[in-house]
Design a protein around this motif. Sequence first.
Motif, PDB file in Angstrom:
ATOM      1  N   GLN A 242      -0.339 -10.252  -6.363  1.00  0.00           N
ATOM      2  CA  GLN A 242      -0.179 -10.268  -4.912  1.00  0.00           C
ATOM      3  C   GLN A 242       0.102 -11.669  -4.387  1.00  0.00           C
ATOM      4  N   ARG A 243      -0.565 -12.668  -4.956  1.00  0.00           N
ATOM      5  CA  ARG A 243      -0.408 -14.041  -4.481  1.00  0.00           C
ATOM      6  C   ARG A 243       0.690 -14.810  -5.222  1.00  0.00           C
ATOM      7  N   GLY A 244       1.443 -14.116  -6.055  1.00  0.00           N
ATOM      8  CA  GLY A 244       2.611 -14.721  -6.673  1.00  0.00           C
ATOM      9  C   GLY A 244       2.339 -15.619  -7.860  1.00  0.00           C
TER      10      GLY A 244
ATOM     11  N   ARG B 102      -1.696  -3.224  -5.144  1.00  0.00           N
ATOM     12  CA  ARG B 102      -2.048  -4.634  -5.035  1.00  0.00           C
ATOM     13  C   ARG B 102      -3.502  -4.855  -4.645  1.00  0.00           C
ATOM     14  N   SER B 103      -4.353  -3.842  -4.889  1.00  0.00           N
ATOM     15  CA  SER B 103      -5.779  -3.977  -4.619  1.00  0.00           C
ATOM     16  C   SER B 103      -6.506  -2.868  -5.366  1.00  0.00           C
ATOM     17  N   VAL B 104      -7.843  -2.951  -5.412  1.00  0.00           N
ATOM     18  CA  VAL B 104      -8.634  -1.902  -6.058  1.00  0.00           C
ATOM     19  C   VAL B 104      -8.445  -0.583  -5.315  1.00  0.00           C
ATOM     20  N   ALA B 105      -8.473  -0.631  -3.980  1.00  0.00           N
ATOM     21  CA  ALA B 105      -8.303   0.592  -3.193  1.00  0.00           C
ATOM     22  C   ALA B 105      -6.934   1.217  -3.443  1.00  0.00           C
ATOM     23  N   GLU B 106      -5.904   0.384  -3.491  1.00  0.00           N
ATOM     24  CA  GLU B 106      -4.563   0.920  -3.745  1.00  0.00           C
ATOM     25  C   GLU B 106      -4.456   1.476  -5.159  1.00  0.00           C
TER      26      GLU B 106
ATOM     27  N   THR C 223      -9.380  -5.001 -12.109  1.00  0.00           N
ATOM     28  CA  THR C 223      -8.266  -4.558 -11.270  1.00  0.00           C
ATOM     29  C   THR C 223      -8.001  -5.550 -10.148  1.00  0.00           C
ATOM     30  N   ALA C 224      -9.081  -5.994  -9.486  1.00  0.00           N
ATOM     31  CA  ALA C 224      -8.932  -6.946  -8.377  1.00  0.00           C
ATOM     32  C   ALA C 224      -8.317  -8.252  -8.857  1.00  0.00           C
TER      33      ALA C 224
END
Length: 311
Positions: free
Chosen positions: A162-164, A196-200, A154-155
């Motif tokens: 996220q970084r395009g 855009r992250s594991v938490a999200e 996921t990360a």
Amino acid sequence: MRRGDWARHPLITTGSPVIAAKQLEAIGMARSTISRRCEPGGTWRMLLPGVVLLQNGEPTDEHKVQAAFLHSGADSILTGVRALERYGLRNLPDTEEVHVLVPANRSVSDSGFVHIERSRRLPKPRVRSGVPTAPVPRAVVDAARRASDKDMVTAMMAESVQRGFCLPRSLADELDETRQGSNLRSTLLPILGGARSVAEADAWHLWQRSGLPGCRWNVKIFDANGTYIAQPDGWCDKLAFAWEIDSLGYHAGDDGFRATLARNARYAAAGIVVVQTLPSRLRSEPAKVVAELRAALDSARLRPRPDIRLG
């Protein structure tokens, strides 16, 4: 050929320290000499069958990539984790493996740290640091298929978006082309939804299970005058409600703390109801988090919706 002759050859003095044994033989080295130098305690190392490192220290990742290409042959393409390192991605599975794509009719097998994948669907490579490298979507999916840690997958997917480096749809298209990618689709779903992250991603899954009103992820919001307010992790536009997944690591630092206070002040000034949740609680206390969200949404319903607009 005497040692004094081959020892001065450019392949030895100025070439890459990773070389095929047959190249050494071609400049006059006896096979027995190569074998003797690659014995334990010798001055060289045999990295792979027929591939020599002209030193006896531990090989670097770059040495291993060079060795993998000598082993796999022409028209090979680097993919997976080692490919993504060349693009600059950081959230990657921990592996020593060098994953190489080769034409489907190539007669070559895995060896040591090299994983060979025969493919009828070779991508158009991009040269990164002198090496033919798979595009990011293919490399991400190939790395994900070889990884066992779902959070790391996921990360990795989230960082690539996220970084395009690629679009979420590009990852989905690559999965559609991959017969072995069906088990990764659930991992990609929150990324397609805007996480855009594991938490999200955890937050996305929790919201989906909760039956709460529709929520959008990582959208920019503005007041009636067009002034930027924030980009909340989760945004329920119907009720002008923001959900922030705020980690201690980021927000406890001086700069992060100041930015969080300023953001919350903008929320308050705009009349936005906001809930802040620690990432760890999404897994340890999901029912309590959902109850907090429901209560906050009920509060948001009791006041007129402020004039907040999506960017």
